[in-house]
Design a protein around this motif. Structure first.
Motif, PDB file in Angstrom:
ATOM      1  N   PRO A  98      -5.821 -58.799 -40.993  1.00  0.00           N
ATOM      2  CA  PRO A  98      -6.524 -58.653 -39.970  1.00  0.00           C
ATOM      3  C   PRO A  98      -7.723 -59.520 -39.401  1.00  0.00           C
ATOM      4  CG  PRO A  98      -7.454 -57.223 -41.643  1.00  0.00           C
ATOM      5  CD  PRO A  98      -6.361 -57.865 -41.943  1.00  0.00           C
ATOM      6  N   ILE A  99      -8.014 -60.003 -38.341  1.00  0.00           N
ATOM      7  CA  ILE A  99      -8.961 -61.007 -37.990  1.00  0.00           C
ATOM      8  C   ILE A  99      -9.787 -60.099 -37.085  1.00  0.00           C
ATOM      9  CG2 ILE A  99      -9.529 -63.025 -36.695  1.00  0.00           C
ATOM     10  CD1 ILE A  99      -6.866 -64.034 -37.628  1.00  0.00           C
ATOM     11  N   VAL A 100     -11.264 -60.074 -37.458  1.00  0.00           N
ATOM     12  CA  VAL A 100     -12.394 -59.324 -36.773  1.00  0.00           C
ATOM     13  C   VAL A 100     -13.214 -60.330 -36.289  1.00  0.00           C
ATOM     14  CG1 VAL A 100     -13.941 -57.420 -36.810  1.00  0.00           C
ATOM     15  CG2 VAL A 100     -11.901 -57.252 -38.287  1.00  0.00           C
ATOM     16  N   THR A 101     -13.585 -60.296 -35.019  1.00  0.00           N
ATOM     17  CA  THR A 101     -14.522 -61.228 -34.543  1.00  0.00           C
ATOM     18  C   THR A 101     -15.482 -60.041 -33.721  1.00  0.00           C
ATOM     19  OG1 THR A 101     -12.836 -62.756 -33.656  1.00  0.00           O
ATOM     20  CG2 THR A 101     -14.941 -62.777 -32.605  1.00  0.00           C
ATOM     21  N   VAL A 102     -16.949 -60.613 -34.198  1.00  0.00           N
ATOM     22  CA  VAL A 102     -18.183 -59.518 -33.467  1.00  0.00           C
ATOM     23  C   VAL A 102     -19.225 -60.638 -32.833  1.00  0.00           C
ATOM     24  CG1 VAL A 102     -20.031 -58.062 -34.056  1.00  0.00           C
ATOM     25  CG2 VAL A 102     -17.772 -58.186 -35.461  1.00  0.00           C
ATOM     26  N   ARG A 103     -19.511 -59.944 -31.656  1.00  0.00           N
ATOM     27  CA  ARG A 103     -20.426 -60.887 -30.827  1.00  0.00           C
ATOM     28  C   ARG A 103     -21.398 -59.747 -30.424  1.00  0.00           C
ATOM     29  NH1 ARG A 103     -18.483 -64.303 -33.130  1.00  0.00           N
ATOM     30  NH2 ARG A 103     -17.414 -66.210 -32.419  1.00  0.00           N
ATOM     31  N   LEU A 104     -22.707 -60.288 -30.195  1.00  0.00           N
ATOM     32  CA  LEU A 104     -23.687 -59.624 -29.496  1.00  0.00           C
ATOM     33  C   LEU A 104     -23.757 -59.676 -27.988  1.00  0.00           C
ATOM     34  CD1 LEU A 104     -26.062 -57.633 -29.972  1.00  0.00           C
ATOM     35  CD2 LEU A 104     -27.554 -59.604 -30.338  1.00  0.00           C
ATOM     36  N   LEU A 105     -23.572 -58.348 -27.288  1.00  0.00           N
ATOM     37  CA  LEU A 105     -23.307 -58.815 -25.924  1.00  0.00           C
ATOM     38  C   LEU A 105     -24.794 -58.715 -25.052  1.00  0.00           C
ATOM     39  CD1 LEU A 105     -20.407 -56.299 -25.323  1.00  0.00           C
ATOM     40  CD2 LEU A 105     -20.327 -58.988 -25.330  1.00  0.00           C
ATOM     41  N   ASN A 106     -25.805 -57.922 -25.573  1.00  0.00           N
ATOM     42  CA  ASN A 106     -27.017 -57.969 -24.827  1.00  0.00           C
ATOM     43  C   ASN A 106     -28.285 -58.714 -25.532  1.00  0.00           C
ATOM     44  OD1 ASN A 106     -27.028 -56.246 -27.042  1.00  0.00           O
ATOM     45  ND2 ASN A 106     -28.344 -54.584 -25.961  1.00  0.00           N
ATOM     46  N   ALA A 107     -27.940 -59.871 -26.073  1.00  0.00           N
ATOM     47  CA  ALA A 107     -29.003 -60.831 -26.608  1.00  0.00           C
ATOM     48  C   ALA A 107     -29.987 -60.995 -25.758  1.00  0.00           C
ATOM     49  CB  ALA A 107     -28.470 -61.769 -27.375  1.00  0.00           C
ATOM     50  N   LYS A 108     -31.364 -60.898 -25.816  1.00  0.00           N
ATOM     51  CA  LYS A 108     -32.232 -61.058 -24.690  1.00  0.00           C
ATOM     52  C   LYS A 108     -33.654 -61.325 -25.370  1.00  0.00           C
ATOM     53  CE  LYS A 108     -33.063 -56.236 -23.573  1.00  0.00           C
ATOM     54  NZ  LYS A 108     -32.401 -55.730 -24.711  1.00  0.00           N
ATOM     55  N   PHE A 109     -34.572 -62.127 -24.710  1.00  0.00           N
ATOM     56  CA  PHE A 109     -35.818 -62.286 -25.046  1.00  0.00           C
ATOM     57  C   PHE A 109     -36.602 -62.180 -23.684  1.00  0.00           C
ATOM     58  CE2 PHE A 109     -34.367 -66.455 -24.033  1.00  0.00           C
ATOM     59  CZ  PHE A 109     -35.593 -66.934 -23.157  1.00  0.00           C
ATOM     60  N   THR A 110     -37.988 -61.804 -24.163  1.00  0.00           N
ATOM     61  CA  THR A 110     -38.872 -61.545 -22.958  1.00  0.00           C
ATOM     62  C   THR A 110     -40.057 -62.852 -23.034  1.00  0.00           C
ATOM     63  OG1 THR A 110     -38.432 -59.160 -22.458  1.00  0.00           O
ATOM     64  CG2 THR A 110     -40.497 -60.209 -21.703  1.00  0.00           C
ATOM     65  N   ILE A 111     -40.462 -63.346 -22.050  1.00  0.00           N
ATOM     66  CA  ILE A 111     -41.259 -64.512 -22.099  1.00  0.00           C
ATOM     67  C   ILE A 111     -42.520 -64.194 -21.015  1.00  0.00           C
ATOM     68  CG2 ILE A 111     -39.847 -66.139 -20.853  1.00  0.00           C
ATOM     69  CD1 ILE A 111     -41.333 -68.474 -22.663  1.00  0.00           C
ATOM     70  N   LEU A 112     -43.578 -64.156 -21.579  1.00  0.00           N
ATOM     71  CA  LEU A 112     -44.831 -63.689 -20.215  1.00  0.00           C
ATOM     72  C   LEU A 112     -46.109 -64.533 -20.568  1.00  0.00           C
ATOM     73  CD1 LEU A 112     -44.658 -59.777 -21.271  1.00  0.00           C
ATOM     74  CD2 LEU A 112     -43.828 -61.157 -19.334  1.00  0.00           C
ATOM     75  N   GLY A 113     -46.918 -64.464 -19.692  1.00  0.00           N
ATOM     76  CA  GLY A 113     -47.881 -65.318 -19.669  1.00  0.00           C
ATOM     77  C   GLY A 113     -47.895 -66.773 -19.024  1.00  0.00           C
ATOM     78  N   GLU A 114     -48.407 -67.652 -19.535  1.00  0.00           N
ATOM     79  CA  GLU A 114     -48.780 -69.031 -18.626  1.00  0.00           C
ATOM     80  C   GLU A 114     -47.260 -69.750 -18.897  1.00  0.00           C
ATOM     81  OE1 GLU A 114     -50.917 -70.096 -16.644  1.00  0.00           O
ATOM     82  OE2 GLU A 114     -51.908 -68.332 -16.979  1.00  0.00           O
ATOM     83  N   VAL A 115     -46.441 -69.360 -18.474  1.00  0.00           N
ATOM     84  CA  VAL A 115     -45.111 -70.003 -18.092  1.00  0.00           C
ATOM     85  C   VAL A 115     -44.696 -69.890 -16.661  1.00  0.00           C
ATOM     86  CG1 VAL A 115     -44.184 -69.657 -20.435  1.00  0.00           C
ATOM     87  CG2 VAL A 115     -43.715 -67.923 -18.862  1.00  0.00           C
ATOM     88  N   ASN A 116     -44.031 -71.007 -16.121  1.00  0.00           N
ATOM     89  CA  ASN A 116     -43.564 -71.169 -14.701  1.00  0.00           C
ATOM     90  C   ASN A 116     -42.756 -69.842 -14.280  1.00  0.00           C
ATOM     91  OD1 ASN A 116     -44.942 -73.556 -13.877  1.00  0.00           O
ATOM     92  ND2 ASN A 116     -43.695 -74.327 -15.507  1.00  0.00           N
ATOM     93  N   LYS A 117     -41.668 -69.401 -15.074  1.00  0.00           N
ATOM     94  CA  LYS A 117     -40.739 -68.252 -14.717  1.00  0.00           C
ATOM     95  C   LYS A 117     -40.960 -67.357 -15.844  1.00  0.00           C
ATOM     96  CE  LYS A 117     -37.593 -71.192 -14.141  1.00  0.00           C
ATOM     97  NZ  LYS A 117     -35.995 -71.704 -14.090  1.00  0.00           N
ATOM     98  N   PRO A 118     -41.869 -66.408 -15.686  1.00  0.00           N
ATOM     99  CA  PRO A 118     -41.903 -65.407 -16.817  1.00  0.00           C
ATOM    100  C   PRO A 118     -40.864 -64.556 -16.455  1.00  0.00           C
ATOM    101  CG  PRO A 118     -43.726 -64.906 -15.249  1.00  0.00           C
ATOM    102  CD  PRO A 118     -43.172 -66.325 -14.798  1.00  0.00           C
ATOM    103  N   GLY A 119     -40.423 -63.679 -17.392  1.00  0.00           N
ATOM    104  CA  GLY A 119     -39.197 -62.535 -17.294  1.00  0.00           C
ATOM    105  C   GLY A 119     -38.385 -62.303 -18.403  1.00  0.00           C
ATOM    106  N   THR A 120     -37.262 -61.591 -18.379  1.00  0.00           N
ATOM    107  CA  THR A 120     -36.615 -61.370 -19.682  1.00  0.00           C
ATOM    108  C   THR A 120     -35.267 -62.158 -19.212  1.00  0.00           C
ATOM    109  OG1 THR A 120     -37.408 -59.121 -19.900  1.00  0.00           O
ATOM    110  CG2 THR A 120     -35.293 -59.427 -20.647  1.00  0.00           C
ATOM    111  N   TYR A 121     -34.833 -62.822 -20.323  1.00  0.00           N
ATOM    112  CA  TYR A 121     -33.481 -63.626 -20.256  1.00  0.00           C
ATOM    113  C   TYR A 121     -32.545 -63.087 -21.326  1.00  0.00           C
ATOM    114  CZ  TYR A 121     -36.699 -66.828 -17.353  1.00  0.00           C
ATOM    115  OH  TYR A 121     -37.400 -67.173 -16.363  1.00  0.00           O
ATOM    116  N   ASN A 122     -31.112 -63.192 -20.809  1.00  0.00           N
ATOM    117  CA  ASN A 122     -30.174 -63.126 -21.810  1.00  0.00           C
ATOM    118  C   ASN A 122     -29.568 -64.379 -22.033  1.00  0.00           C
ATOM    119  OD1 ASN A 122     -29.971 -60.691 -19.542  1.00  0.00           O
ATOM    120  ND2 ASN A 122     -29.233 -59.897 -21.568  1.00  0.00           N
TER     121      ASN A 122
END
Length: 240
Positions: free
Chosen positions: A113-137
């Motif tokens: 067998p060959i098993v391949t695993v990937r994370l589908l919903n990797a995201k981070f949230t950035i807030l405060g003094e940035v030009n485009k705050p939000g949650t990004y995948n």
């Protein structure tokens, strides 16, 4: 003009990133793989030299009914076809691949067998003094904090570069760490790479805080006075 004057008060060190960086110097890259957490969604594909047998261990991949992946439950488990419940919380993707490969062989499911695993919903949230705050995948295995800031259009001129807060959930604990982006010291920290579900908060600098606390109120006051004076003048003109 007054805002420009306030902005110019910031020192060069407060604006530049890693001002102590030595050029023409090489450092070894150490990649960090995050551990799977509750509510992560995994893509797991099992293949072998007999595709028909391996297909039984995969979710339905039909174009008309695409798979949404395996959701990691509150108990830290996923449920796979035939294999049943598998504990994956706090494992890396490579560890899950090895675990499933061993299980398929040891229990005589598949020979190669060959098993391949990937994370589908990797995201981070950035807030405060940035030009485009939000949650990004993101789909990359690793992205750095600098790449994350790039997603958000970089810090504004009012971002406090020496006080960027990282909130990270790991091993059922929350970690709160501040990084100084004007120094290169954080390059060697565990926070150089962003992990899924990280929250990044860029604090406002003193100029922004003073502007919000005093200039903003002063501007509101002047507007109120201006409206009041206009009303009085209008009343006096009508009275004549």
């Amino acid at each position: 003009m007054f805002t420009i004057a306030l902005t110019s008060c910031s020192s060069k060190k407060e604006v530049l990133y890693f001002s102590d960086l030595e050029v023409n110097k090489q450092d070894k890259i150490v990649y960090a793989e995050g551990k799977i957490q509750v509510n992560d969604i995994l893509s797991i594909v099992v293949s072998s030299n007999v595709p028909e047998l391996a297909a039984e261990y995969n979710l339905n991949q039909s174009p008309t009914t695409p798979s949404l992946g395996y959701l990691v439950g509150l108990n830290g488990m996923i449920t796979m076809p035939i294999l049943g419940k598998i504990q994956v919380k706090d494992l890396t993707m490579i560890e899950i691949e090895n675990l499933l490969t061993k299980k398929l062989i040891d229990e005589n499911h598949l020979t190669n067998p060959i098993v391949t695993v990937r994370l589908l919903n990797a995201k981070f949230t950035i807030l405060g003094e940035v030009n485009k705050p939000g949650t990004y995948n993101f789909t990359e295995q690793n992205i750095s904090l600098l790449q994350a800031l790039g997603y958000a259009g970089d810090l504004t001129i009012y971002g406090k570069r020496e006080n960027v807060l990282i909130i990270r959930e790991e091993n059922n604990n929350k970690a709160y760490v501040t990084l100084d982006l004007t120094s290169k010291k954080w390059f060697d920290s565990p926070y150089y790479y962003v992990k899924p579900n990280d929250i990044i908060y860029v604090n406002p600098n003193d100029t922004k805080v003073k502007s919000a606390g005093y200039i903003g109120n002063f501007g509101t006051l002047m507007t109120t006075i201006s409206v009041a004076l206009s009303t009085i003048i209008a009343v006096l003109v009508l009275a004549k």
